[in-house]
Design an enzyme around this catalytic site. Structure first.
Site, short mmCIF file in Angstrom:
data_model
loop_
_atom_site.label_atom_id
_atom_site.label_comp_id
_atom_site.label_asym_id
_atom_site.label_seq_id
_atom_site.Cartn_x
_atom_site.Cartn_y
_atom_site.Cartn_z
N GLN A 101 -7.10 0.40 5.10
CA GLN A 101 -7.92 -0.06 6.01
C GLN A 101 -9.49 -0.37 5.59
O GLN A 101 -10.10 -1.18 6.21
CB GLN A 101 -7.82 0.92 6.93
N SER A 144 -3.97 -2.80 0.09
CA SER A 144 -3.00 -3.93 0.52
C SER A 144 -3.19 -5.10 0.92
O SER A 144 -4.34 -5.31 1.37
CB SER A 144 -2.11 -3.16 1.86
N GLY A 145 -2.54 -6.28 0.28
CA GLY A 145 -3.28 -7.62 0.80
C GLY A 145 -2.81 -8.12 2.02
O GLY A 145 -3.82 -8.85 2.36
N HIS A 146 -2.11 -7.38 2.84
CA HIS A 146 -1.86 -8.13 4.02
C HIS A 146 -2.84 -7.80 4.85
O HIS A 146 -2.98 -8.33 6.12
CB HIS A 146 -0.49 -8.11 4.56
N GLY A 191 0.84 -1.31 -0.08
CA GLY A 191 0.06 -0.11 0.05
C GLY A 191 0.87 1.18 -0.10
O GLY A 191 0.31 2.22 -0.59
N SER A 192 2.01 1.16 0.73
CA SER A 192 3.03 2.47 0.50
C SER A 192 3.27 2.62 -0.66
O SER A 192 3.33 3.93 -1.00
CB SER A 192 4.04 2.07 1.63
N THR A 236 9.69 -8.11 -11.95
CA THR A 236 9.22 -9.30 -12.31
C THR A 236 7.95 -9.52 -11.46
O THR A 236 8.05 -9.25 -10.11
CB THR A 236 10.32 -10.50 -12.14
N CYS A 284 3.12 0.76 11.98
CA CYS A 284 4.40 1.28 11.42
C CYS A 284 5.24 2.07 12.39
O CYS A 284 6.28 2.47 12.34
CB CYS A 284 4.00 1.95 10.12
#
Length: 396
Positions: free
Chosen positions: A182, A202-204, A73-74, A240, A327
């Site tokens: 979020q 973001s995936g996580h 996301g960052s 890649t 963070c």
């Protein structure tokens, strides 16, 4: 009291789901081809990437060609903001509008741009953590290049009036970006209907793996590259492709957005039970709006104690929580988010964030509510700050 293990810090990260893991595993061994290669193994990997792109697009109400995969996301925030700044500076527009309590991926990026000739207006938030869209309208100028406002705050969970802000930006002819890291999976999002030009995710945060994200860029908007190199992502983002992670993100966002209303019907009553009962403790306050907040977010400040000690004692009792953004959890500075809504430094230091999902049980909630009062009492009993408070003395 029986010790349990309860993970209540999903705003920091989530566990990779079994569904996501199973989808990813083949692409580590059997389907390991480079998605840019022309032989079958590579073509199969490329099809998997495009299938995931379609899933992400569908979840956001976008077209597949508007989705670009990033590392997180960052990175997506940086690309949206720096790319727009570079693009619009050519037209003489070097003014950016954001809010005072954005994620540092946004704030540090705008600070960087300020050092390179851009002017940034930081919109304040109310004591409930909400932006007034009219403040955005008043701040827009002829040279405004971008408005970037987060969809939902990562610490206090407040959901911003994104539709209204996007409409104002559209009316004024200004590009609009939102950090929805979020929000995705917790609220319904349709970028086309809402008039959003760019959106980061973001995936996580939605049970995908760490190290994968995406940026939605509205069709017709062509941003300069943030990363240069090969021709991946239609020549816009070199590197890649991380095929397993991309496949996992597709499955994760599909699952996260499948039954949002049904999941929230389970989560919100449990969140409210936490809030109602924790606030029974003296000298506590809820941070953020009571209703306009993410379904699983609880952020409460406890006067007279220090947040890190609270987290450590909860951890000793098997409860994973946070005092703010993961963070910045190693920082001794109080949360900029809590300061922005008017909390004093000493109160901001005593904050607790619980972020729950639908896997938490009623028994888990009861256990948390059993542990927190005991921990708070223990910490206050040995706190000189609390002692002064009880004597009516100032403790600044």
């Amino acid at each position: 009291m029986e010790k349990r293990f309860i993970y209540a810090d999903n705003a920091a990260t989530t566990a990779v789901s079994e569904e996501v893991l199973e989808a990813m595993l083949p692409y580590f061994r059997e389907g390991y081809g480079n998605a840019s290669s022309i032989y079958k193994l590579g073509r199969d990997a490329q099809r998997a990437v495009e299938n995931a792109r379609e899933k992400v697009a569908k979840a956001l109400g976008a077209e597949p060609r508007e989705i670009f995969f990033t590392s997180c996301g960052s990175e997506a925030d940086n690309w949206a903001i720096k790319g727009t700044a570079e693009l619009m500076a050519k037209k003489g527009k070097k003014h950016i509008i954001t809010s005072v309590f954005e994620h540092h991926a946004v704030l540090h990026t705008t600070e960087y741009l300020e050092k390179h000739g851009f002017e940034v207006t930081y919109i304040p938030v109310s004591d409930k953590g909400l932006i007034d869209p009219e403040d955005i309208r008043k701040a827009i100028r002829e040279d405004t290049a971008l408005v970037t406002v987060m969809y939902a705050n990562n610490e206090i969970g407040t959901i911003q009036p994104i539709d209204e802000i996007a409409a104002i930006c559209s009316e004024k002819g200004v590009l609009f970006h939102t950090d929805a890291v979020q929000a995705v999976g917790h609220v319904d999002i349709d970028v086309h209907k809402q008039g959003i030009d760019m959106l980061s995710l973001s995936g996580h945060k939605i049970h995908g793996q760490k190290g994968i994200g995406a940026l939605y860029i509205r069709k017709g908007l062509v941003l300069p590259n943030l990363i240069h190199g090969g021709g991946q992502e239609r020549g816009k983002r070199a590197g890649t492709e991380n095929v397993p992670a991309i496949v996992g993100l597709g499955v994760a966002i599909e699952a996260a957005t499948r039954n949002i209303a049904e999941k929230n019907a389970v989560i919100i009553p449990r969140r409210n039970k936490l809030i109602d009962n924790i606030l029974k403790l003296p000298y506590t306050r809820l941070n953020g709006d009571r209703d306009k907040r993410l379904p699983g977010n609880v952020n409460i400040s406890f006067e007279g104690i220090e947040g890190e000690s609270l987290l450590l004692m909860l951890d000793m009792n098997g409860i994973c929580a946070s005092s703010g953004s993961a963070c910045t959890s190693g920082s001794l500075d109080p949360s900029h988010v809590l300061l922005s809504i008017g909390l004093k430094h000493e109160v901001a230091h005593g904050s607790l964030r619980l972020s729950i999902e639908d896997d938490i049980t009623d028994e888990d909630i009861d256990y948390i509510l059993e542990v927190i009062p005991k921990v708070v009492k223990h910490l206050r009993d040995m706190s000189p700050v609390w002692e002064k408070m009880m004597k009516g003395e100032k403790y600044e």
